[in-house]
Design a protein around this motif. Structure first.
Motif, PDB file in Angstrom:
ATOM      1  N   PRO A 328      20.926 -60.212 -27.978  1.00 34.61           N
ATOM      2  CA  PRO A 328      20.008 -60.923 -28.881  1.00 34.61           C
ATOM      3  C   PRO A 328      19.783 -62.345 -28.377  1.00 34.61           C
ATOM      4  N   ASP A 329      18.595 -62.864 -28.628  1.00 36.27           N
ATOM      5  CA  ASP A 329      18.260 -64.220 -28.166  1.00 36.27           C
ATOM      6  C   ASP A 329      19.271 -65.207 -28.740  1.00 36.27           C
ATOM      7  N   PRO A 330      20.027 -65.911 -27.866  1.00 33.68           N
ATOM      8  CA  PRO A 330      21.032 -66.848 -28.390  1.00 33.68           C
ATOM      9  C   PRO A 330      20.400 -68.061 -29.061  1.00 33.68           C
ATOM     10  N   TRP A 331      19.113 -68.281 -28.825  1.00 33.95           N
ATOM     11  CA  TRP A 331      18.420 -69.398 -29.471  1.00 33.95           C
ATOM     12  C   TRP A 331      17.536 -68.799 -30.563  1.00 33.95           C
ATOM     13  N   TRP A 332      17.997 -68.868 -31.787  1.00 30.20           N
ATOM     14  CA  TRP A 332      17.308 -68.183 -32.867  1.00 30.20           C
ATOM     15  C   TRP A 332      16.675 -69.183 -33.839  1.00 30.20           C
ATOM     16  N   VAL A 333      15.635 -68.706 -34.541  1.00 29.59           N
ATOM     17  CA  VAL A 333      14.922 -69.528 -35.516  1.00 29.59           C
ATOM     18  C   VAL A 333      15.228 -68.998 -36.910  1.00 29.59           C
ATOM     19  N   GLU A 334      15.687 -69.875 -37.763  1.00 27.67           N
ATOM     20  CA  GLU A 334      16.011 -69.524 -39.153  1.00 27.67           C
ATOM     21  C   GLU A 334      14.898 -70.048 -40.066  1.00 27.67           C
ATOM     22  N   ASP A 335      14.336 -69.161 -40.868  1.00 22.01           N
ATOM     23  CA  ASP A 335      13.248 -69.522 -41.784  1.00 22.01           C
ATOM     24  C   ASP A 335      13.836 -70.019 -43.106  1.00 22.01           C
ATOM     25  N   ARG A 336      13.762 -71.324 -43.311  1.00 22.78           N
ATOM     26  CA  ARG A 336      14.277 -71.920 -44.553  1.00 22.78           C
ATOM     27  C   ARG A 336      13.161 -72.643 -45.303  1.00 22.78           C
ATOM     28  N   ARG A 337      11.962 -72.075 -45.202  1.00 25.62           N
ATOM     29  CA  ARG A 337      10.825 -72.730 -45.861  1.00 25.62           C
ATOM     30  C   ARG A 337      10.961 -72.687 -47.376  1.00 25.62           C
ATOM     31  N   GLU A 338      11.442 -71.574 -47.913  1.00 25.56           N
ATOM     32  CA  GLU A 338      11.548 -71.477 -49.369  1.00 25.56           C
ATOM     33  C   GLU A 338      12.601 -72.428 -49.923  1.00 25.56           C
ATOM     34  N   GLU A 339      13.730 -72.566 -49.220  1.00 22.85           N
ATOM     35  CA  GLU A 339      14.803 -73.427 -49.721  1.00 22.85           C
ATOM     36  C   GLU A 339      14.550 -74.905 -49.431  1.00 22.85           C
ATOM     37  N   ASP A 340      14.215 -75.208 -48.149  1.00 26.73           N
ATOM     38  CA  ASP A 340      14.131 -76.611 -47.729  1.00 26.73           C
ATOM     39  C   ASP A 340      12.783 -76.995 -47.127  1.00 26.73           C
ATOM     40  N   GLY A 341      11.870 -76.034 -47.035  1.00 25.68           N
ATOM     41  CA  GLY A 341      10.583 -76.334 -46.405  1.00 25.68           C
ATOM     42  C   GLY A 341      10.699 -76.538 -44.913  1.00 25.68           C
ATOM     43  N   LEU A 342      11.671 -75.858 -44.266  1.00 27.05           N
ATOM     44  CA  LEU A 342      11.947 -76.080 -42.836  1.00 27.05           C
ATOM     45  C   LEU A 342      12.072 -74.768 -42.081  1.00 27.05           C
ATOM     46  N   LEU A 343      11.863 -74.852 -40.778  1.00 26.20           N
ATOM     47  CA  LEU A 343      12.303 -73.852 -39.820  1.00 26.20           C
ATOM     48  C   LEU A 343      13.374 -74.518 -38.966  1.00 26.20           C
ATOM     49  N   VAL A 344      14.489 -73.836 -38.737  1.00 27.72           N
ATOM     50  CA  VAL A 344      15.601 -74.424 -37.989  1.00 27.72           C
ATOM     51  C   VAL A 344      15.844 -73.601 -36.729  1.00 27.72           C
ATOM     52  N   TRP A 345      15.728 -74.269 -35.589  1.00 29.16           N
ATOM     53  CA  TRP A 345      15.960 -73.630 -34.295  1.00 29.16           C
ATOM     54  C   TRP A 345      17.382 -73.965 -33.868  1.00 29.16           C
ATOM     55  N   SER A 346      18.219 -72.933 -33.687  1.00 33.18           N
ATOM     56  CA  SER A 346      19.630 -73.125 -33.345  1.00 33.18           C
ATOM     57  C   SER A 346      19.862 -72.804 -31.874  1.00 33.18           C
ATOM     58  N   LEU A 347      20.493 -73.740 -31.181  1.00 31.13           N
ATOM     59  CA  LEU A 347      20.777 -73.603 -29.752  1.00 31.13           C
ATOM     60  C   LEU A 347      22.273 -73.790 -29.530  1.00 31.13           C
ATOM     61  N   PRO A 348      23.028 -72.720 -29.239  1.00 27.57           N
ATOM     62  CA  PRO A 348      24.464 -72.864 -28.989  1.00 27.57           C
ATOM     63  C   PRO A 348      24.736 -73.704 -27.743  1.00 27.57           C
ATOM     64  N   LEU A 349      25.491 -74.767 -27.925  1.00 28.37           N
ATOM     65  CA  LEU A 349      25.901 -75.633 -26.810  1.00 28.37           C
ATOM     66  C   LEU A 349      27.388 -75.939 -26.953  1.00 28.37           C
ATOM     67  N   PRO A 350      28.258 -74.933 -26.766  1.00 28.44           N
ATOM     68  CA  PRO A 350      29.693 -75.145 -26.963  1.00 28.44           C
ATOM     69  C   PRO A 350      30.227 -76.233 -26.047  1.00 28.44           C
ATOM     70  N   GLY A 351      30.982 -77.126 -26.618  1.00 31.41           N
ATOM     71  CA  GLY A 351      31.585 -78.203 -25.835  1.00 31.41           C
ATOM     72  C   GLY A 351      30.708 -79.414 -25.646  1.00 31.41           C
TER      73      GLY A 351
END
Length: 413
Positions: A328-351
């Motif tokens: 699965p794409d490690p960089w995923w987009v979370e749809d939070r428009r209903e809760e916060d009016g935002l889209l959140v793009w998550s990029l794992p950068l451990p360390g």
């Protein structure tokens, strides 16, 4: 040609850690398991000394079989540069003759700085098109290797910007436009060459990004290697490269009666404990690297018998064959428009450290900086219709907040 991407292991690590030894042992293990295996060496000297066979010392860019199931080829920057220059000279022959330029012979050509990287990319492309089950690549030292692995994506972006596809598609009209406008248009061969280069780079990029490709890191336990690995983890995460193992090499025995050796072994074990805690299972870093220790033989490994004794390198990972499904794409987009009016793009950068991260939105791209590494990432369609409203690094994940632009976002009835 099999039509399948080979199981590919890209071997790199800090200089002097024994990359060639680990690469050769990994390739030999795959060959003895029954896989048709190619060992590709970026060192022009080749892996002949490690394999203990004179055949590989003189092996050229064409693969040579050194033991049943195992072929070896090396990257030759001089040969690559000579062939590329002569081909370019031939394509520009008419212009050179018009200018009265004297053509150069292959014997008088010496490669320019940077030819090594392009020669390696060409060798990877040729290897990917070959009939191999397993491809093991002995890459340059860590920082240089990361630069090479990031190069296809960067070059394709430059080609697309300088010679976009829509302009190439219109080349049939170019002679007429040039005649009407009185302005000389770029020669057709330029666009053809760009298209060929893009196709070649796309093949290498597909190999590097394949789910059947992993990086194997080799490091001799110690403070200098520890720092190199921490820095490299940023680049590996940013470029989306998966590590199948961290190989602590030249590990000394802990039961030596010699006080000096016992002290060195204790220092190594302290470093290994730190690596296990930082990278191993249960580290909580989000980027687990299995540790496979390789014991010190008391001498430099020489010959197939020595390499076969490095059992820790035999496992290539049972779930990483040529038919492996993409992760699965490690960089995923979370749809939070209903809760916060935002889209959140998550990029794992451990360390990664907050102070080392830079973000710049430029058009439909996001310019990312993590430590000394840079990457320009195209935004997904939905994010292009948003503005960047903030970012935060939490538990090794960079979360970029996007606010939908009312002027671009479709209105709901």
């Amino acid at each position: 040609m099999t039509g399948k991407t080979p199981r590919t292991v890209l071997v790199t690590g800090p200089g002097g850690a024994g990359r060639t030894t680990v690469a050769a042992a990994t390739a030999l293990a795959a060959a003895r398991r029954g896989d048709r295996t190619l060992l590709l060496c970026a060192d022009p000297a080749g892996p002949g000394a490690v394999l203990g066979t004179a055949a590989t010392t003189a092996a050229g860019v064409e693969p040579a079989e050194v033991t049943p199931g195992l072929w070896v080829a090396r990257v030759d920057p001089a040969d690559y540069f000579r062939n590329e220059f002569l081909a370019l000279q031939e394509r520009a022959a008419a212009a050179l003759d018009m200018l009265g330029a004297r053509r150069l012979d292959g014997e008088e050509l010496t490669e320019l700085p940077g030819a090594e990287q392009f020669a390696l990319l060409q060798a990877l492309r040729r290897a990917a098109a070959g009939d191999w089950n397993v491809l093991v690549v002995d890459l340059p030292p860590l920082r240089d290797a990361l630069s090479v692995l990031a190069l296809p994506e960067r070059l394709r972006r430059l080609i697309g910007r300088l010679l976009p596809a829509e302009r190439q598609a219109a080349r049939a009209l170019r002679p007429m436009i040039a005649q009407l406008a009185g302005v000389p248009m770029p020669a057709g061969w330029l666009y053809g060459a760009a298209a060929r280069r893009d196709e070649e780079l796309a093949a290498v990029q597909a190999l590097i990004g394949s789910p059947a490709t992993t990086v194997r890191l080799v490091a001799e336990p110690g403070p200098a290697a520890a720092e190199s690995l921490r820095v490299a983890r940023d680049g590996l995460s940013l470029y989306g490269l998966r590590v199948d193992a961290l190989v602590p090499n030249k590990v000394l025995p802990t039961d030596s009666s010699d006080a000096w050796l016992a002290t060195l072994a204790a220092q190594q074990q302290k470093c290994l404990d730190g690596w296990s805690e930082e990278y191993g299972p249960g580290s909580g870093s989000g980027g687990v690297w299995p540790l496979r220790e390789v014991r010190h033989l008391g001498r430099d490994p020489r010959g197939l018998d020595d390499l076969a004794g490095l059992e820790a390198l035999a496992d290539l990972g049972p779930d990483l064959g040529p038919d492996t499904e993409p992760d699965p794409d490690p960089w995923w987009v979370e749809d939070r428009r209903e809760e916060d009016g935002l889209l959140v793009w998550s990029l794992p950068l451990p360390g990664a450290v907050k102070a080392d991260i830079g973000l710049v939105r430029r058009g439909d791209e996001l310019l990312l900086t993590v430590g000394p590494f840079h990457r320009i990432v195209p935004l997904a369609g939905a994010l292009r219709r948003c503005t960047v409203s903030g970012a935060a690094l939490t538990d090794g994940v960079l979360k970029v907040r996007f606010t939908p632009d009312p002027g671009l976002w479709p209105r709901t009835p």
